[in-house]
Design a protein around this motif. Structure first.
Motif, PDB file in Angstrom:
ATOM      1  N   TYR A  32       0.834  -1.208   0.000  1.00 50.12           N
ATOM      2  CA  TYR A  32       0.000   0.000   0.000  1.00 50.12           C
ATOM      3  C   TYR A  32       0.865   1.252   0.000  1.00 50.12           C
ATOM      4  CZ  TYR A  32      -3.071   3.709   1.583  1.00 50.12           C
ATOM      5  OH  TYR A  32      -3.735   4.890   1.682  1.00 50.12           O
ATOM      6  N   ARG A  53      -0.541   3.823  -2.643  1.00 51.96           N
ATOM      7  CA  ARG A  53      -1.112   3.262  -3.861  1.00 51.96           C
ATOM      8  C   ARG A  53      -2.095   4.265  -4.438  1.00 51.96           C
ATOM      9  NH1 ARG A  53      -3.215  -1.642  -2.088  1.00 51.96           N
ATOM     10  NH2 ARG A  53      -1.194  -2.589  -2.486  1.00 51.96           N
ATOM     11  N   GLY A  54      -2.086   4.436  -5.728  1.00 53.93           N
ATOM     12  CA  GLY A  54      -2.951   5.409  -6.374  1.00 53.93           C
ATOM     13  C   GLY A  54      -2.381   6.812  -6.373  1.00 53.93           C
ATOM     14  N   ASP A  55      -1.174   6.944  -5.792  1.00 47.73           N
ATOM     15  CA  ASP A  55      -0.497   8.247  -5.796  1.00 47.73           C
ATOM     16  C   ASP A  55      -1.340   9.320  -5.113  1.00 47.73           C
ATOM     17  OD1 ASP A  55       1.655   9.385  -8.542  1.00 47.73           O
ATOM     18  OD2 ASP A  55       1.741   9.712  -6.386  1.00 47.73           O
ATOM     19  N   ARG A  72       4.128   7.203  -8.491  1.00 52.38           N
ATOM     20  CA  ARG A  72       3.806   5.772  -8.482  1.00 52.38           C
ATOM     21  C   ARG A  72       2.858   5.437  -9.623  1.00 52.38           C
ATOM     22  NH1 ARG A  72       2.194   2.250  -3.157  1.00 52.38           N
ATOM     23  NH2 ARG A  72       1.794   0.272  -4.224  1.00 52.38           N
ATOM     24  N   SER A  74       0.571   2.544 -10.187  1.00 48.99           N
ATOM     25  CA  SER A  74       0.036   1.362  -9.527  1.00 48.99           C
ATOM     26  C   SER A  74      -0.295   0.253 -10.516  1.00 48.99           C
ATOM     27  CB  SER A  74      -1.202   1.724  -8.709  1.00 48.99           C
ATOM     28  OG  SER A  74      -0.864   2.582  -7.653  1.00 48.99           O
ATOM     29  N   ASN A  77       2.951  -1.254 -11.044  1.00 50.88           N
ATOM     30  CA  ASN A  77       3.628  -1.592  -9.782  1.00 50.88           C
ATOM     31  C   ASN A  77       5.060  -1.074  -9.750  1.00 50.88           C
ATOM     32  OD1 ASN A  77       1.462  -3.019  -8.508  1.00 50.88           O
ATOM     33  ND2 ASN A  77       1.835  -4.685  -9.945  1.00 50.88           N
TER      34      ASN A  77
END
Length: 122
Positions: A32, A53-55, A72, A74, A77
């Motif tokens: 996460y 996650r998801g910036d 990021r 996601s 990854n």
């Protein structure tokens, strides 16, 4: 466990730029929060920057605010660290880390990469 592989380290002059990348595989749903740490010779490893996650949330050490940017992807990854206006004190081994929640301590991250060397020449 999340498997992490860093890339992009190298030698850069003071004031220059460098971009690091970290690719995650394995149990990526445990990642996460992903972060960059660094360790200079003879010092303890220190938190540099982190991203959810998801910036949706990012945080930085005071020493790199305004100069470094973490991002990021996601879907892929991966995380990146754009390092601008680098200084000699940015020299060290940079590690990618992943954990299940937001944190800034080494103990918050069960997964670590092998590290990539960044050297800033004066």
């Amino acid at each position: 466990q999340v498997h992490l592989v860093e890339s992009g380290g190298g030698l850069v002059q003071t004031g220059g730029s460098l971009r690091l990348a970290c690719a995650a595989s394995g149990r990526v749903f445990d990642s996460y929060f992903m972060a960059w740490f660094r360790q200079a010779s003879g010092t303890e490893r220190e938190f540099v920057a982190g991203v959810t996650r998801g910036d949706t949330y990012t945080t930085y050490a005071d020493s790199v605010k305004g100069r470094f940017a973490i991002s990021r992807d996601s879907f892929e990854n991966t995380i990146s660290l754009q390092m601008d206006n680098v200084k000699p004190e940015d020299t060290g081994i940079y590690y990618c880390a992943a954990g299940p929640s937001i944190g800034m301590r080494e103990s918050d991250f069960p997964s670590w990469g092998q590290g990539t060397q960044v050297t800033v020449s004066s």
